[in-house]
Structures are given as structure tokens and as C-alpha cells.
Design an enzyme around this catalytic site. Structure first.
Site, PDB file in Angstrom:
ATOM      1  N   HIS A  92      24.034   1.824  10.544  1.00 35.51           N
ATOM      2  CA  HIS A  92      25.145   2.746  10.788  1.00 35.51           C
ATOM      3  C   HIS A  92      25.892   2.322  12.041  1.00 35.51           C
ATOM      4  CE1 HIS A  92      23.672   5.566   7.722  1.00 35.51           C
ATOM      5  NE2 HIS A  92      22.475   5.211   8.154  1.00 35.51           N
TER       6      HIS A  92
ATOM      7  N   THR B 158      12.949  -6.277  15.079  1.00 33.23           N
ATOM      8  CA  THR B 158      14.391  -6.190  15.265  1.00 33.23           C
ATOM      9  C   THR B 158      15.078  -7.552  15.242  1.00 33.23           C
ATOM     10  OG1 THR B 158      14.167  -6.267  17.670  1.00 33.23           O
ATOM     11  CG2 THR B 158      14.143  -4.081  16.640  1.00 33.23           C
ATOM     12  N   LYS B 159      14.286  -8.633  15.380  1.00 30.38           N
ATOM     13  CA  LYS B 159      14.836  -9.989  15.392  1.00 30.38           C
ATOM     14  C   LYS B 159      13.990 -10.899  14.514  1.00 30.38           C
ATOM     15  CE  LYS B 159      16.760  -9.596  20.053  1.00 30.38           C
ATOM     16  NZ  LYS B 159      16.773 -10.147  21.436  1.00 30.38           N
TER      17      LYS B 159
ATOM     18  N   GLY C 247       0.022  -1.824   8.795  1.00 29.84           N
ATOM     19  CA  GLY C 247       0.477  -0.468   8.535  1.00 29.84           C
ATOM     20  C   GLY C 247       1.549  -0.013   9.510  1.00 29.84           C
TER      21      GLY C 247
ATOM     22  N   ARG D 163       7.390  -8.972  19.148  1.00 30.59           N
ATOM     23  CA  ARG D 163       7.489 -10.278  19.807  1.00 30.59           C
ATOM     24  C   ARG D 163       6.346 -11.177  19.335  1.00 30.59           C
ATOM     25  NH1 ARG D 163       8.951  -6.645  23.951  1.00 30.59           N
ATOM     26  NH2 ARG D 163      10.964  -7.143  24.934  1.00 30.59           N
TER      27      ARG D 163
ATOM     28  N   ASN E 192       0.833  -1.196   0.000  1.00 29.04           N
ATOM     29  CA  ASN E 192       0.000   0.000   0.000  1.00 29.04           C
ATOM     30  C   ASN E 192       0.876   1.258   0.000  1.00 29.04           C
ATOM     31  OD1 ASN E 192      -2.425   1.506   0.107  1.00 29.04           O
ATOM     32  ND2 ASN E 192      -3.373  -0.070   1.381  1.00 29.04           N
TER      33      ASN E 192
ATOM     34  N   SER F 134       0.174  -3.861  13.267  1.00 30.06           N
ATOM     35  CA  SER F 134       0.469  -2.482  12.872  1.00 30.06           C
ATOM     36  C   SER F 134       1.388  -1.796  13.875  1.00 30.06           C
ATOM     37  CB  SER F 134      -0.831  -1.680  12.766  1.00 30.06           C
ATOM     38  OG  SER F 134      -1.663  -2.209  11.770  1.00 30.06           O
TER      39      SER F 134
END
Length: 203
Positions: free
Chosen positions: A113, A163-164, A140, A178, A83, A158
Site C-alpha cells: 500500500h 524485507t530484502k 513458523g 538478516r 503447515n 522462525s
């Protein structure tokens, strides 16, 4: 090793390299053209994606505006839909499976970074690949960070920041994202019943 090779290898690199700047310029021009297409020009946009991305399956739709770094490191499977405001930062590879849905403002960031400020000041950066399996729905405003793999048959709620790695067959959400629970036969039965009721209503 060239800066592009270093980038795709996940090593520190400089994006001011002439080869990379040329590819970035090509991508910026593509995104500008893509985002100026008419609202209902679905076939035209699909053809544009086929010529620009690394690989594109059947029945692919990305609603503009769409932004990416290079484009040539992005592979999408069959029946892919993204979307509005999809951002794919592909300084490393992004691989998306079949039957994948993105809600609005989904962001996939392969770019990273250094944690050390002194190294960051030298404009060195790195990238790690992102892989998304089949039959995945990202709600979203989901953000996927560098190096993450999401399995198949997964729903990400949403606003989640992934991160994992996320295993197959689960619902996951949150910041950081999670696993909430597994997707079960009960889920399938309930949605199959709603689907059947829908089609029965059309008779």
C-alpha cells in the site's frame, strides 16, 4: 491497461474492478471448500490445488486452513509442504521452487500500500512478485514482504520478517531478516551422520 494487468505489472490499481472481484470471489469459495476437507484427505486437497493454482508440481501438501487472494498467480514445485495457517496474498506472482517447506503460519505478502495516507484513502494498492528457490525451509511465523527473492538452499528462522532478498546457501533470521551465516560442508556432514545413525538404528 486493465486493473488486473496493472496489478500484475506492479502498478497502482483498484481491487474493486469487476474482473478482480469475480476472481476474489472464486478464491474465497475455493478456500472455504478446501478448509472444510477431512483431516486425512491429502489426495483430495492435492487434486483441488492442481485445479486451482497456476501450476503445481509432484507431491504437494498444504495443510488447512489455507488462504490466498487469487490462487491463479501461485506456482509451486515438487515436494512442497506448507503447515497450518499458510497465507499467500498473490496480487502479484508467487513462485516457489522444489523441496520447499513452510512451518505453521507462514505468510507471503505480494500486496503493498502507498506510504502516503492520501493516496491510501483512494484505495489504490500495488503488488510485487515473490520468488523462493529450491530446498528452502521457512520456519513458523515467517513473513515475506513484497518483491523479495529468496535463493536456493536457505533456512529462515522462525518469526523472521523478510524485507530484502536473501542469497542462496545461508541461514537467516530476525526482524528485519538478516543473513547469520553460510551453510557449510560441516553442516552437511553433521546431518548426514545423524541420518546414517537413524537408518542404522532401524536395521
Amino acid at each position: 491497461m486493465t486493473e488486473k494487468e496493472r496489478m500484475l505489472n506492479g502498478d497502482l490499481y483498484l481491487d474493486t474492478d469487476p474482473e478482480l472481484l469475480m476472481l476474489l470471489g472464486k478464491s474465497k469459495r475455493f478456500c472455504a471448500r478446501y478448509n472444510r476437507t477431512r483431516a486425512l484427505a491429502f489426495k483430495k486437497r492435492e487434486m483441488m490445488l492442481r485445479r486451482f493454482l497456476k501450476s503445481v508440481g509432484k507431491n504437494v501438501c498444504i495443510n488447512p486452513p489455507f488462504y490466498c487472494d487469487y490462487g491463479c498467480h501461485i506456482s509451486v514445485g515438487d515436494n512442497f509442504f506448507a503447515n497450518f495457517d499458510c497465507i499467500l496474498l498473490d496480487v502479484n506472482t508467487i513462485t516457489i521452487g522444489n523441496n520447499v517447506l513452510f512451518g505453521p503460519r507462514v505468510c507471503l505478502f505480494t500486496a503493498g500500500h502507498p506510504l502516503d495516507a492520501g493516496v491510501r484513502r483512494e484505495l489504490l494498492e500495488f503488488g510485487k512478485p515473490i520468488v523462493i528457490g529450491d530446498d528452502v525451509w521457512l520456519g513458523g511465523n515467517v513473513t515475506v514482504n513484497p518483491g523479495v527473492t529468496i535463493g536456493s538452499n536457505v533456512v529462515i528462522g522462525s518469526g523472521s520478517v523478510v524485507t530484502k532478498d536473501i542469497p542462496s546457501g545461508v541461514i537467516a533470521a530476525g526482524n528485519p531478516c538478516r543473513v547469520l551465516r553460510e551453510l557449510t560442508d560441516k553442516d552437511r556432514a553433521e546431518w548426514e551422520a545423524q541420518k546414517q545413525a537413524y537408518w542404522d538404528s532401524k536395521k
